[in-house]
Design an enzyme around this catalytic site. Structure first.
Site, PDB file in Angstrom:
ATOM      1  N   ASP A 141      13.160   3.428  11.838  1.00 43.56           N
ATOM      2  CA  ASP A 141      12.275   2.428  12.419  1.00 43.56           C
ATOM      3  C   ASP A 141      11.170   3.128  13.200  1.00 43.56           C
ATOM      4  O   ASP A 141      11.423   3.731  14.248  1.00 43.56           O
ATOM      5  CB  ASP A 141      13.085   1.513  13.330  1.00 43.56           C
ATOM      6  CG  ASP A 141      12.265   0.358  13.891  1.00 43.56           C
ATOM      7  OD1 ASP A 141      11.041   0.327  13.686  1.00 43.56           O
ATOM      8  OD2 ASP A 141      12.874  -0.507  14.562  1.00 43.56           O
ATOM      9  N   SER A 199      -7.628  -0.406   9.743  1.00 40.19           N
ATOM     10  CA  SER A 199      -8.016  -1.711   9.210  1.00 40.19           C
ATOM     11  C   SER A 199      -9.424  -2.033   9.673  1.00 40.19           C
ATOM     12  O   SER A 199      -9.861  -1.576  10.743  1.00 40.19           O
ATOM     13  CB  SER A 199      -7.055  -2.792   9.706  1.00 40.19           C
ATOM     14  OG  SER A 199      -7.550  -4.088   9.435  1.00 40.19           O
ATOM     15  N   LYS A 251      -5.168  -0.957  15.814  1.00 37.23           N
ATOM     16  CA  LYS A 251      -5.872  -0.180  14.800  1.00 37.23           C
ATOM     17  C   LYS A 251      -7.033   0.604  15.409  1.00 37.23           C
ATOM     18  O   LYS A 251      -7.345   1.722  14.962  1.00 37.23           O
ATOM     19  CB  LYS A 251      -6.354  -1.094  13.675  1.00 37.23           C
ATOM     20  CG  LYS A 251      -5.200  -1.699  12.875  1.00 37.23           C
ATOM     21  CD  LYS A 251      -4.258  -0.639  12.323  1.00 37.23           C
ATOM     22  CE  LYS A 251      -3.174  -1.204  11.444  1.00 37.23           C
ATOM     23  NZ  LYS A 251      -2.280  -0.154  10.892  1.00 37.23           N
ATOM     24  N   ASN A 255       1.429   4.894   7.311  1.00 37.36           N
ATOM     25  CA  ASN A 255       1.134   3.618   6.667  1.00 37.36           C
ATOM     26  C   ASN A 255       1.903   2.448   7.271  1.00 37.36           C
ATOM     27  O   ASN A 255       1.404   1.322   7.263  1.00 37.36           O
ATOM     28  CB  ASN A 255       1.467   3.717   5.177  1.00 37.36           C
ATOM     29  CG  ASN A 255       1.450   2.373   4.488  1.00 37.36           C
ATOM     30  OD1 ASN A 255       0.403   1.763   4.292  1.00 37.36           O
ATOM     31  ND2 ASN A 255       2.626   1.867   4.128  1.00 37.36           N
ATOM     32  N   TYR A 265      -3.483  -6.901  17.285  1.00 35.44           N
ATOM     33  CA  TYR A 265      -3.493  -6.130  16.044  1.00 35.44           C
ATOM     34  C   TYR A 265      -4.762  -5.280  15.943  1.00 35.44           C
ATOM     35  O   TYR A 265      -4.688  -4.077  15.645  1.00 35.44           O
ATOM     36  CB  TYR A 265      -3.394  -7.069  14.842  1.00 35.44           C
ATOM     37  CG  TYR A 265      -3.449  -6.339  13.518  1.00 35.44           C
ATOM     38  CD1 TYR A 265      -2.396  -5.540  13.098  1.00 35.44           C
ATOM     39  CD2 TYR A 265      -4.568  -6.442  12.691  1.00 35.44           C
ATOM     40  CE1 TYR A 265      -2.446  -4.858  11.888  1.00 35.44           C
ATOM     41  CE2 TYR A 265      -4.628  -5.774  11.478  1.00 35.44           C
ATOM     42  CZ  TYR A 265      -3.572  -4.979  11.085  1.00 35.44           C
ATOM     43  OH  TYR A 265      -3.630  -4.299   9.892  1.00 35.44           O
ATOM     44  N   ILE A 307       0.832  -1.206   0.000  1.00 37.12           N
ATOM     45  CA  ILE A 307       0.000   0.000   0.000  1.00 37.12           C
ATOM     46  C   ILE A 307       0.865   1.254   0.000  1.00 37.12           C
ATOM     47  O   ILE A 307       0.566   2.235  -0.694  1.00 37.12           O
ATOM     48  CB  ILE A 307      -0.959  -0.007   1.205  1.00 37.12           C
ATOM     49  CG1 ILE A 307      -1.971  -1.163   1.069  1.00 37.12           C
ATOM     50  CG2 ILE A 307      -1.699   1.326   1.319  1.00 37.12           C
ATOM     51  CD1 ILE A 307      -2.838  -1.360   2.296  1.00 37.12           C
ATOM     52  N   VAL A 340      -6.026  -7.044   1.428  1.00 42.62           N
ATOM     53  CA  VAL A 340      -5.415  -6.381   0.277  1.00 42.62           C
ATOM     54  C   VAL A 340      -4.347  -7.306  -0.290  1.00 42.62           C
ATOM     55  O   VAL A 340      -3.622  -7.976   0.454  1.00 42.62           O
ATOM     56  CB  VAL A 340      -4.787  -5.023   0.671  1.00 42.62           C
ATOM     57  CG1 VAL A 340      -4.219  -4.312  -0.551  1.00 42.62           C
ATOM     58  CG2 VAL A 340      -5.817  -4.141   1.372  1.00 42.62           C
TER      59      VAL A 340
END
Length: 301
Positions: free
Chosen positions: A86, A172, A189, A120, A185, A37, A217
């Site tokens: 990072d 997400s 988000k 991103n 996770y 992405i 995706v």
């Protein structure tokens, strides 16, 4: 790395000659720019005349990011700066911003403006409650939550002061769908979406702040889903309005995989298009929102 000075493009590509370079003169930071992405976002914004600060993390991403930067500079005549930092390290975001400022600030006045920030870069591990551990929790939250927050902190002095700035966070559907094994996770988000709303108020005189929420995706992160994961996702894809494979429109391999999986995944370009829309002047009265970028798997409230 391209020439360390901002310049307007003299490109004669079709985008420029057709008047579609709507981000001419803007500078964007894109984290996680090397692939997927992030790469698609760089291509989309670059095609609109936006100069790019392209971030990557691992040494293995150096060559593909440099190649992408060189290709975009040549094709669109934009300035591209490639910076390794990072986002999961406490000092990474500040290093990214300071390095970019040193390359792009005005040589006489020292002026430096970051018009667009695309948060991103992200990581994902699927672990059940029994499998969850402190190291993985810290890893995912440091990259997915602390990274964007500290990047905004580092960039704050350089944001526009006229509401023309654009911040887009890559969230997400996992933030709200409750998928198996995504306690951590999905939580990262959801936290990013909560920060989106807070930032939209704190930065109301500087920039709009929005999130997009992709579903599956077709990227490296989703390249080899386990049979169990495919089985669980099939029902969701079957009920996603834009996920049906279309004979004669989608590539044959996409149609065949969609039959097996219950529907097709999005392309990275489709997500990038939604992100680019939120970076335009036309989105100036949209802030604090989570915008659907998942084909209707998750309708935004």
């Amino acid at each position: 790395m391209s020439h360390p000075g901002f310049r307007r493009s003299t490109s004669t590509n079709i985008g420029a000659s057709s008047g579609y370079r709507r981000l001419e003169g803007k500078i964007a930071i894109v984290t996680g720019a090397s692939r997927g992405i992030g790469k698609a976002i760089c291509k989309n914004l670059g095609g609109k005349g936006c100069s790019l600060i392209m971030n990557y993390t691992s040494d293995t991403s150096a060559e593909p990011t440099q190649t992408l930067a060189s290709d975009l500079k040549q094709e669109y005549g934009i300035t591209t700066i490639v910076i390794q930092a990072d986002m999961g390290h406490e000092a990474g975001p500040a290093h990214l911003v300071e390095t970019a400022r040193n390359h792009l600030k005005h040589p006489k006045t020292g002026k430096f403006t970051i018009d667009i920030i695309i948060n991103n870069a992200g990581v994902a591990n699927n672990l059940s409650i029994e499998e969850a551990n402190a190291d993985d929790f810290a890893f995912q939250y440091n990259v997915n939550v602390r990274g964007p927050l500290f990047l905004m902190k580092a960039a704050l002095p350089y944001l526009p002061t006229d509401r023309s700035g654009r911040i887009v966070n890559l969230s997400s559907v996992s933030a709200s769908m409750g998928f198996h094994k995504q306690s951590v996770y999905g939580g990262t988000k959801a936290a990013l979406e909560a920060m989106t709303r807070t930032w939209s108020r704190e930065l109301s005189e500087r920039a709009t702040v929005n999130s997009v929420n992709p579903g599956p995706v077709d990227t490296d992160m989703y390249a080899e889903p386990s049979p169990e994961w495919q089985r669980r996702m099939a029902g969701w894809l079957l009920n996603t309005p834009l996920a049906a494979g279309r004979d004669g429109i989608d590539p044959p391999e996409v149609v065949e995989r969609a039959k097996k999986d219950g529907g097709r995944t999005a392309t990275a370009d489709e997500i990038a298009g939604v992100v680019a829309m939120l970076c335009s002047a036309d989105s100036g009265f949209c802030t604090g929102s989570v915008i659907c970028a998942n084909g209707g798997m998750r309708f935004s409230p």
